[in-house]
Design a protein around this motif. Structure first.
Motif, PDB file in Angstrom:
ATOM      1  N   GLN A  45       0.774  -1.142   0.155  1.00  0.00           N
ATOM      2  CA  GLN A  45       0.105   0.054   0.025  1.00  0.00           C
ATOM      3  C   GLN A  45       0.859   1.571   0.106  1.00  0.00           C
ATOM      4  O   GLN A  45       0.322   1.980  -0.858  1.00  0.00           O
ATOM      5  CB  GLN A  45      -0.922  -0.024   1.338  1.00  0.00           C
ATOM      6  CG  GLN A  45      -2.152  -0.860   1.195  1.00  0.00           C
ATOM      7  CD  GLN A  45      -2.901  -0.878   2.415  1.00  0.00           C
ATOM      8  OE1 GLN A  45      -3.009  -2.025   3.284  1.00  0.00           O
ATOM      9  NE2 GLN A  45      -3.473   0.343   2.892  1.00  0.00           N
ATOM     10  N   ALA A  46       1.783   1.313   0.765  1.00  0.00           N
ATOM     11  CA  ALA A  46       2.716   2.363   1.026  1.00  0.00           C
ATOM     12  C   ALA A  46       3.459   2.712  -0.199  1.00  0.00           C
ATOM     13  O   ALA A  46       3.669   3.848  -0.801  1.00  0.00           O
ATOM     14  CB  ALA A  46       3.746   2.149   2.163  1.00  0.00           C
ATOM     15  N   LEU A  47       3.930   1.519  -1.081  1.00  0.00           N
ATOM     16  CA  LEU A  47       4.989   1.750  -2.223  1.00  0.00           C
ATOM     17  C   LEU A  47       3.890   2.214  -3.379  1.00  0.00           C
ATOM     18  O   LEU A  47       4.403   3.017  -4.246  1.00  0.00           O
ATOM     19  CB  LEU A  47       5.557   0.503  -2.564  1.00  0.00           C
ATOM     20  CG  LEU A  47       6.584  -0.032  -1.752  1.00  0.00           C
ATOM     21  CD1 LEU A  47       7.071  -1.391  -2.103  1.00  0.00           C
ATOM     22  CD2 LEU A  47       7.724   0.901  -1.359  1.00  0.00           C
ATOM     23  N   ALA A  65       4.867   3.178 -11.302  1.00  0.00           N
ATOM     24  CA  ALA A  65       4.932   1.739 -11.702  1.00  0.00           C
ATOM     25  C   ALA A  65       4.302   1.016 -10.569  1.00  0.00           C
ATOM     26  O   ALA A  65       4.854   0.961  -9.718  1.00  0.00           O
ATOM     27  CB  ALA A  65       6.095   1.227 -12.313  1.00  0.00           C
ATOM     28  N   THR A  66       3.373  -0.082 -11.085  1.00  0.00           N
ATOM     29  CA  THR A  66       3.016  -1.109  -9.989  1.00  0.00           C
ATOM     30  C   THR A  66       4.009  -2.048  -9.646  1.00  0.00           C
ATOM     31  O   THR A  66       4.710  -2.470 -10.690  1.00  0.00           O
ATOM     32  CB  THR A  66       1.869  -2.026 -10.588  1.00  0.00           C
ATOM     33  OG1 THR A  66       0.727  -1.124 -10.852  1.00  0.00           O
ATOM     34  CG2 THR A  66       1.318  -3.104  -9.448  1.00  0.00           C
ATOM     35  N   PRO A  67       4.293  -2.081  -8.362  1.00  0.00           N
ATOM     36  CA  PRO A  67       5.501  -3.105  -7.929  1.00  0.00           C
ATOM     37  C   PRO A  67       5.388  -4.486  -8.543  1.00  0.00           C
ATOM     38  O   PRO A  67       4.241  -5.023  -8.858  1.00  0.00           O
ATOM     39  CB  PRO A  67       5.469  -3.150  -6.451  1.00  0.00           C
ATOM     40  CG  PRO A  67       4.869  -1.874  -6.203  1.00  0.00           C
ATOM     41  CD  PRO A  67       3.956  -1.795  -7.016  1.00  0.00           C
ATOM     42  N   ARG A  68       6.572  -5.330  -8.728  1.00  0.00           N
ATOM     43  CA  ARG A  68       6.367  -6.549  -9.078  1.00  0.00           C
ATOM     44  C   ARG A  68       7.123  -7.533  -8.183  1.00  0.00           C
ATOM     45  O   ARG A  68       7.374  -7.100  -7.079  1.00  0.00           O
ATOM     46  CB  ARG A  68       7.348  -6.829 -10.718  1.00  0.00           C
ATOM     47  CG  ARG A  68       6.372  -6.716 -11.826  1.00  0.00           C
ATOM     48  CD  ARG A  68       5.857  -5.375 -11.858  1.00  0.00           C
ATOM     49  NE  ARG A  68       5.074  -5.393 -13.476  1.00  0.00           N
ATOM     50  CZ  ARG A  68       4.496  -4.337 -13.625  1.00  0.00           C
ATOM     51  NH1 ARG A  68       4.450  -2.992 -13.133  1.00  0.00           N
ATOM     52  NH2 ARG A  68       4.207  -4.117 -15.165  1.00  0.00           N
ATOM     53  N   TYR A  69       7.351  -8.748  -8.316  1.00  0.00           N
ATOM     54  CA  TYR A  69       8.035  -9.514  -7.522  1.00  0.00           C
ATOM     55  C   TYR A  69       9.054 -10.285  -8.158  1.00  0.00           C
ATOM     56  O   TYR A  69       8.589 -10.502  -9.408  1.00  0.00           O
ATOM     57  CB  TYR A  69       7.111 -10.238  -6.233  1.00  0.00           C
ATOM     58  CG  TYR A  69       6.610 -11.621  -6.934  1.00  0.00           C
ATOM     59  CD1 TYR A  69       7.066 -12.907  -6.623  1.00  0.00           C
ATOM     60  CD2 TYR A  69       5.397 -11.570  -7.659  1.00  0.00           C
ATOM     61  CE1 TYR A  69       6.421 -14.088  -7.329  1.00  0.00           C
ATOM     62  CE2 TYR A  69       4.681 -12.632  -8.262  1.00  0.00           C
ATOM     63  CZ  TYR A  69       5.247 -13.891  -7.988  1.00  0.00           C
ATOM     64  OH  TYR A  69       4.682 -15.189  -8.308  1.00  0.00           O
ATOM     65  N   TRP A  70      10.033 -11.110  -7.542  1.00  0.00           N
ATOM     66  CA  TRP A  70      11.067 -11.853  -8.509  1.00  0.00           C
ATOM     67  C   TRP A  70      10.938 -13.234  -7.885  1.00  0.00           C
ATOM     68  O   TRP A  70      11.068 -13.233  -6.460  1.00  0.00           O
ATOM     69  CB  TRP A  70      12.179 -11.237  -8.582  1.00  0.00           C
ATOM     70  CG  TRP A  70      13.418 -11.940  -9.031  1.00  0.00           C
ATOM     71  CD1 TRP A  70      13.585 -11.984 -10.305  1.00  0.00           C
ATOM     72  CD2 TRP A  70      14.316 -12.843  -8.572  1.00  0.00           C
ATOM     73  NE1 TRP A  70      14.626 -12.953 -10.613  1.00  0.00           N
ATOM     74  CE2 TRP A  70      15.261 -13.347  -9.501  1.00  0.00           C
ATOM     75  CE3 TRP A  70      14.626 -13.069  -6.885  1.00  0.00           C
ATOM     76  CZ2 TRP A  70      16.179 -14.297  -9.033  1.00  0.00           C
ATOM     77  CZ3 TRP A  70      15.833 -13.558  -6.848  1.00  0.00           C
ATOM     78  CH2 TRP A  70      16.636 -14.466  -7.753  1.00  0.00           C
ATOM     79  N   ASP A 129       6.076   4.701   4.358  1.00  0.00           N
ATOM     80  CA  ASP A 129       5.421   6.130   3.708  1.00  0.00           C
ATOM     81  C   ASP A 129       6.542   6.892   3.047  1.00  0.00           C
ATOM     82  O   ASP A 129       6.271   7.739   2.362  1.00  0.00           O
ATOM     83  CB  ASP A 129       4.502   6.810   4.499  1.00  0.00           C
ATOM     84  CG  ASP A 129       3.280   5.951   4.622  1.00  0.00           C
ATOM     85  OD1 ASP A 129       2.867   5.098   4.067  1.00  0.00           O
ATOM     86  OD2 ASP A 129       2.519   6.575   5.443  1.00  0.00           O
ATOM     87  N   TYR A 130       7.856   6.814   3.880  1.00  0.00           N
ATOM     88  CA  TYR A 130       8.894   7.791   3.350  1.00  0.00           C
ATOM     89  C   TYR A 130      10.081   6.731   2.249  1.00  0.00           C
ATOM     90  O   TYR A 130      11.191   7.160   2.481  1.00  0.00           O
ATOM     91  CB  TYR A 130       9.493   8.083   4.435  1.00  0.00           C
ATOM     92  CG  TYR A 130       8.492   9.075   5.517  1.00  0.00           C
ATOM     93  CD1 TYR A 130       8.594  10.375   5.213  1.00  0.00           C
ATOM     94  CD2 TYR A 130       7.761   8.400   6.399  1.00  0.00           C
ATOM     95  CE1 TYR A 130       7.636  10.960   6.052  1.00  0.00           C
ATOM     96  CE2 TYR A 130       6.827   8.962   7.245  1.00  0.00           C
ATOM     97  CZ  TYR A 130       6.832  10.399   6.916  1.00  0.00           C
ATOM     98  OH  TYR A 130       5.982  11.171   7.680  1.00  0.00           O
TER      99      TYR A 130
END
Length: 444
Positions: free
Chosen positions: A346-348, A354-359, A431-432
């Motif tokens: 949510q914070a990111l 860009a929507t985050p991804r995962y690896w 948030d930071y």
């Protein structure tokens, strides 16, 4: 309650390129409230039209495309006043009247002196239809659940927010700030960021009312499942929705259709899942093959994780009692840190376009919780909820993509610290993240 989106709304008001605004967001996230509050603060008056409550208003958009005539009819019918430049005109529940959405083109082209802002439930569904809105003639804005920082302000902890916002270097947070922030964050995991839930805690200090508020929101969402145009999709949507907490409790959080229902296949459930995504109830995070640009070019469309729009809703849907709040770190470690991951996501999402991804890789198994794009760099992110913060996956990621990794990021319950190229961020500072990455790159 203070919402930072007011600053974005004010920029929209003052822009010489302003177009009619569509404010998107999940049901009960505070769209109507924020628009009325914005109008109250920054305009001489507000003219509010709800196309669900007043079905008769829809007719005015069927007979003409002349926006002056439309507004004249609305003013006469409602007894409200609309003055160009001085009135905020709010069209609410516009998904009930597609002609309203189409009319925004003519407000943009022929009547830019009127400040028009729109909202509605399930707008993501309505706007997913190709002919729903005039491309290039509207501005879009998203409102998300309240952030942890907004929760602190609502809770009367402005001093903590002021301290966090003044941090200009990566060094440990003193205990006088660290300990209360850690405790407040546990409560945020319980309430989440839905305004009604936050209100029941910050103003009433009533856990039962807060629990009831979250359950009411979940029930409202589940009633909305029936609004899918194909009735056969209703049970599929419900099964997928209710399976999310159990899917996130697995070691491998990749979403598996068969875990929702024995024998379920992707092609049978894809429409139901897309409905949940379009309704903004869930966030779909794709697996990425490598940290390259554009980030979408490396998506594995067959592998993804699903998270809820809000950490408090995830806790409530998982039937995890608020009493976990008082049990040390249990709240963070519960179902393999899924609450912490949902919170960090949510914070990111609020900070990076860009929507985050995962690896992840198999044999042996490694997984980095998120990849985020900041400017033209990709950063691996791991979320740790327990005392053991050793990260074999972050090490493996660096081994594989050494030339592309400027900085690795770990969220945990440990203090703020930069250890060579590893930035440890306390969970309560999520948030930071953008600011802290900038400081780490500058001083690292």
């Amino acid at each position: 309650m203070e919402r930072f989106i007011l600053n974005d709304l004010l920029k929209w008001k003052d822009s010489k390129y302003r177009k009619p605004l569509i404010l998107k967001g999940v049901r009960q996230v505070g769209k109507t409230w924020i628009l009325k509050e914005f109008g109250r603060k920054y305009y001489e008056n507000v003219a509010y039209f709800n196309f669900d409550e007043n079905e008769e208003y829809r007719q005015f958009f069927e007979t003409t495309k002349d926006v002056n005539r439309i507004l004249q009819n609305l003013v006469f019918a409602s007894g409200q006043t609309v003055v160009p430049e001085k009135t905020l005109v709010i069209f609410d529940e516009i998904q009930e009247c597609p002609n309203v959405i189409n009319s925004l083109k003519y407000f943009c082209e022929n009547a830019s002196e009127y400040h028009v802002a729109c909202a509605g439930s399930l707008l993501g569904i309505a706007l997913a239809k190709p002919s729903s809105f005039p491309v290039g003639k509207v501005d879009f804005m998203d409102i998300s659940p309240m952030t942890f920082t907004e929760f602190l302000l609502a809770n009367g902890d402005g001093n903590l927010v002021e301290y966090l916002s003044c941090i200009e270097n990566v060094s440990p947070i003193p205990d006088a700030f660290f300990n209360p922030l850690y405790e407040k964050m546990k409560m945020y995991f319980v309430t989440g960021g839905m305004p009604e839930s936050v209100k029941m805690w910050t103003q009433e200090r009533n856990t039962e009312m807060m629990q009831a508020a979250l359950l009411n929101i979940i029930n409202a969402y589940e009633r909305d499942f029936g609004k899918h145009p194909d009735p056969k999709e209703f049970p599929k949507i419900s099964l997928l929705w209710k399976s999310i907490p159990s899917q996130l409790s697995k070691e491998n959080k990749k979403f598996i259709y068969k875990a929702a229902k024995e024998g379920a296949r992707a092609r049978e459930y894809e429409d139901a899942l897309q409905w949940l995504v379009d309704a903004q109830l869930v966030r779909k995070i794709y697996r990425s093959g490598a940290p390259g640009l554009p980030i979408s070019a490396y998506d594995d469309l067959t592998a993804f994780k699903l998270y809820l729009i809000d950490v408090g809703l995830l806790r409530r849907l998982a039937l995890l009692a608020p009493s976990a709040f008082s049990e040390g770190n249990r709240l963070f470690a519960e179902f393999r840190g899924a609450l912490s991951e949902n919170y960090v996501l949510q914070a990111l999402q609020n900070q990076f376009e860009a929507t985050p991804r995962y690896w992840s890789v198999l044999n042996p198994s490694y997984e980095v919780d998120f990849l985020i794009q900041r400017e033209n760099d990709i950063f691996p992110v791991e979320v740790k909820s327990e005392d053991n913060v050793e990260s074999a996956s972050l090490k493996k990621f660096k081994e594989r993509f050494r030339d592309k990794v400027k900085l690795r990021i770990r969220f945990s319950l440990n203090n703020l610290k930069l250890d060579n190229d590893l930035l440890n961020i306390p969970l309560f500072m999520a948030d930071y993240t953008d600011k802290l990455i900038g400081l780490a790159l500058k001083h690292g």
